[in-house]
Write a protein that holds these residues in place. Structure first.
Motif, PDB file in Angstrom:
ATOM      1  N   THR A  42       0.833  -1.205   0.000  1.00  0.00           N
ATOM      2  CA  THR A  42       0.000   0.000   0.000  1.00  0.00           C
ATOM      3  C   THR A  42       0.877   1.268   0.000  1.00  0.00           C
ATOM      4  O   THR A  42       1.967   1.272   0.572  1.00  0.00           O
ATOM      5  N   TYR A  43       0.363   2.309  -0.644  1.00  0.00           N
ATOM      6  CA  TYR A  43       1.160   3.499  -0.950  1.00  0.00           C
ATOM      7  C   TYR A  43       1.829   4.113   0.273  1.00  0.00           C
ATOM      8  O   TYR A  43       3.048   4.295   0.306  1.00  0.00           O
ATOM      9  N   TYR A  44       1.017   4.456   1.280  1.00  0.00           N
ATOM     10  CA  TYR A  44       1.585   5.221   2.402  1.00  0.00           C
ATOM     11  C   TYR A  44       2.604   4.399   3.178  1.00  0.00           C
ATOM     12  O   TYR A  44       3.613   4.916   3.644  1.00  0.00           O
ATOM     13  N   GLU A  45       2.344   3.098   3.311  1.00  0.00           N
ATOM     14  CA  GLU A  45       3.271   2.236   4.048  1.00  0.00           C
ATOM     15  C   GLU A  45       4.588   2.106   3.265  1.00  0.00           C
ATOM     16  O   GLU A  45       5.668   2.167   3.837  1.00  0.00           O
ATOM     17  N   ILE A  46       4.511   1.922   1.945  1.00  0.00           N
ATOM     18  CA  ILE A  46       5.732   1.803   1.132  1.00  0.00           C
ATOM     19  C   ILE A  46       6.547   3.090   1.239  1.00  0.00           C
ATOM     20  O   ILE A  46       7.746   3.082   1.493  1.00  0.00           O
ATOM     21  N   ARG A  47       5.853   4.198   1.076  1.00  0.00           N
ATOM     22  CA  ARG A  47       6.564   5.488   1.104  1.00  0.00           C
ATOM     23  C   ARG A  47       7.265   5.706   2.427  1.00  0.00           C
ATOM     24  O   ARG A  47       8.420   6.107   2.486  1.00  0.00           O
ATOM     25  N   LEU A 321       8.975  -4.186  -1.304  1.00  0.00           N
ATOM     26  CA  LEU A 321       8.078  -3.037  -1.421  1.00  0.00           C
ATOM     27  C   LEU A 321       7.548  -3.017  -2.856  1.00  0.00           C
ATOM     28  O   LEU A 321       8.322  -2.818  -3.804  1.00  0.00           O
ATOM     29  N   VAL A 322       6.243  -3.257  -3.000  1.00  0.00           N
ATOM     30  CA  VAL A 322       5.677  -3.396  -4.353  1.00  0.00           C
ATOM     31  C   VAL A 322       5.231  -2.014  -4.855  1.00  0.00           C
ATOM     32  O   VAL A 322       4.069  -1.611  -4.711  1.00  0.00           O
ATOM     33  N   LEU A 323       6.190  -1.316  -5.472  1.00  0.00           N
ATOM     34  CA  LEU A 323       5.946   0.057  -5.940  1.00  0.00           C
ATOM     35  C   LEU A 323       4.735   0.121  -6.872  1.00  0.00           C
ATOM     36  O   LEU A 323       3.907   1.029  -6.774  1.00  0.00           O
ATOM     37  N   ALA A 324       4.638  -0.852  -7.777  1.00  0.00           N
ATOM     38  CA  ALA A 324       3.571  -0.840  -8.786  1.00  0.00           C
ATOM     39  C   ALA A 324       2.194  -0.984  -8.135  1.00  0.00           C
ATOM     40  O   ALA A 324       1.196  -0.491  -8.667  1.00  0.00           O
ATOM     41  N   SER A 325       2.144  -1.643  -6.988  1.00  0.00           N
ATOM     42  CA  SER A 325       0.877  -1.780  -6.277  1.00  0.00           C
ATOM     43  C   SER A 325       0.550  -0.480  -5.540  1.00  0.00           C
ATOM     44  O   SER A 325      -0.599  -0.010  -5.574  1.00  0.00           O
ATOM     45  N   GLY A 326       1.554   0.122  -4.915  1.00  0.00           N
ATOM     46  CA  GLY A 326       1.344   1.411  -4.251  1.00  0.00           C
ATOM     47  C   GLY A 326       0.821   2.444  -5.242  1.00  0.00           C
ATOM     48  O   GLY A 326      -0.035   3.269  -4.915  1.00  0.00           O
ATOM     49  N   ARG A 331      -6.519   4.315  -2.003  1.00  0.00           N
ATOM     50  CA  ARG A 331      -6.468   5.247  -0.868  1.00  0.00           C
ATOM     51  C   ARG A 331      -5.636   6.470  -1.235  1.00  0.00           C
ATOM     52  O   ARG A 331      -5.713   7.502  -0.600  1.00  0.00           O
ATOM     53  N   ARG A 332      -4.801   6.352  -2.244  1.00  0.00           N
ATOM     54  CA  ARG A 332      -3.929   7.472  -2.627  1.00  0.00           C
ATOM     55  C   ARG A 332      -4.355   8.124  -3.947  1.00  0.00           C
ATOM     56  O   ARG A 332      -4.289   9.330  -4.091  1.00  0.00           O
TER      57      ARG A 332
END
Ligand code: HEM
Length: 412
Positions: A42-47, A321-326, A331-332
């Motif tokens: 998920t975006y925020y967690e990856i970031r 960290l799955v950037l493509a999924s983020g 949610r983003r």
């Protein structure tokens, strides 16, 4: 038997459209299968993990967990080249990146990338002029691969005619990133140490030559220039040169090919780009979100137990960290599965984030902008001959192996 989500991500059968699997994955932002890596989608967690100083990129900090298909021994056990700064933590990472950037970007070399505009245009023009039969074009072989290879060779001062020599090594190194979940981890990437060593030896010869006869290329400058951080050691120089050579083309080829594929699937956008080449800027950003050439970053390790979304990720475990999924996280991003170059809020993860964010980003963006605007302008009535196209096996550096297209002619 139903495949685990991890196996589904890695299964080449899903390469053409991995996005439904990522959507499934995001239901559990930190996904963990027994003996496998912790996969964050998920975006925020990856970031936040990309910016977390407790997360290491150094393989020495990884404690083997058994069957993690990507777990690998520290690099120098595999080859004689030391890890590049991609696989180092501060302060070594920062020192090497700073020393390399002195010869690539502002403030010390503000004109390096911008000064290549004329060359980029010339290379793109030459490749499109050289397309033979417009009725059957393989965009990968005839354009998207030779373009960034020629550019990175010019930038570094690597003779373009040596491509046949380093192509095989670069492919083996890129392929070693590709995890086969069913292969013995000890067997995986077997060709890579040898390839890294051969590439290192080849580059050592070239650097020797550049030290004697320096040009205005990056290798010559990196080999001789002294800055506030001193000079690079020969081994540091070799692993940096290998990193730039590989990172400089194994990714851009996929951005250009994914780009043309996406434009041909969205003919209204292609038409707009033809009418206004300035649209290439937002199109390339949206492509880096929508079809990122680096799908996941599989080489991170926590230096302490850390909690993410209620899950404790233990120190030393393997973290993906799955950037493509983020990039497709609802949610983003509103309507994340829609390709929309008019999107205003587009802070994607396609070039990473934090201290390891893509070093070559200004060049990558410029290359893709030139390539796509010129293809849009010059190919008359282009269309896909095969959709989906065949993909490379690689789940990390994902992109079509070939892209067969046809057009009615090539405009001057
Ligand atoms: C479309 C093209 C490109 C894409 C999608 C891309 C993507 C990325 C990503 C996602 C990372 C972060 C990896 C991580 O966090 O572990 C990265 C790092 C890096 N990229 Fe790129 N890249 C591209 C082109 C280039 C080019 C043209 C160059 C060289 C001129 C380059 C050089 C590097 C280097 C040296 C790093 C390591 C940075 C560090 O560790 O500090 N890349 N790239």
């Amino acid at each position: 038997m139903t495949q685990s989500l991890l196996h589904q991500i890695l299964d080449p059968a899903n390469r053409a459209d991995p996005y439904p699997i990522y959507a499934e994955l995001r239901k559990t932002p930190v996904h963990h299968e027994e003996d496998g890596p912790f996969v964050v989608s998920t975006y925020y967690e990856i970031r936040s993990l990309l910016h977390d100083p407790r997360i290491s990129s150094d393989a020495h900090n990884l404690v083997s967990t058994g069957h993690d298909p990507l777990a690998e021994p520290a690099q120098e056990e595999q080859s004689e080249l030391p890890p590049s700064f991609l696989r180092l933590d501060p302060p070594e990472h920062d020192r090497l990146r700073r020393m390399t950037n002195r010869h690539f970007g502002p403030p010390h070399s503000p004109h390096r990338v911008d000064g290549m505009r004329g060359e980029l245009q010339g290379i793109v023009t030459g490749l499109i002029d050289g397309i033979g039969d417009p009725g059957r074009i393989d965009l990968v072989d005839q354009f998207s691969y030779p373009f960034p290879v020629t550019v990175i060779c010019r930038l570094l001062g690597v003779p373009r005619e040596d491509e046949a020599r380093f192509h095989g090594w670069a492919d083996a190194i890129a392929a070693s990133l590709d995890p086969d979940p069913d292969a013995d981890p000890a067997e995986r990437g077997k060709g890579a140490p040898d390839a890294r060593m051969q590439l290192g030896m080849y580059l050592a010869g070239l650097i020797e030559e550049r030290r004697k006869n320096p040009g205005d290329d990056m290798l010559s400058e990196l080999a001789s220039a002294k800055g506030p951080d001193g000079t690079l050691t020969t081994m540091e120089l070799l692993s940096t040169a290998a990193l730039l050579l590989i990172a400089g083309h194994e990714t851009t080829v996929n951005l250009v090919t994914n780009g043309m594929l996406t434009l041909l699937r969205n003919p209204d956008v292609l038409q707009r780009l033809r009418a206004d080449p300035r649209l290439a800027v937002p199109i390339v950003e949206e492509l880096l979100r929508f079809e990122p050439p680096v799908q996941l970053v599989p080489q991170r390790t926590p230096l302490a137990d850390i909690e993410v979304h209620g899950v404790t990720i233990p120190k030393g475990s393997s973290l993906w960290l799955v950037l493509a999924s983020g990039n497709r996280d609802p949610r983003r991003f509103e309507n994340p599965d829609r390709f929309d170059p008019d999107r205003r809020d587009i802070q994607h993860l396609g070039l990473g984030s934090g201290i390891h964010s893509c070093f070559g980003a200004p060049l990558a963006r410029l290359e893709a902008q030139f390539a796509l605007s010129e293809l849009a302008r010059r190919l008359e009535n282009p269309r896909l001959l095969e959709d989906p196209p065949p993909y490379r096996q690689n789940a990390v550096l994902r992109g079509p192996r070939h892209l067969s297209i046809a057009c009615d002619g090539i405009r001057p």
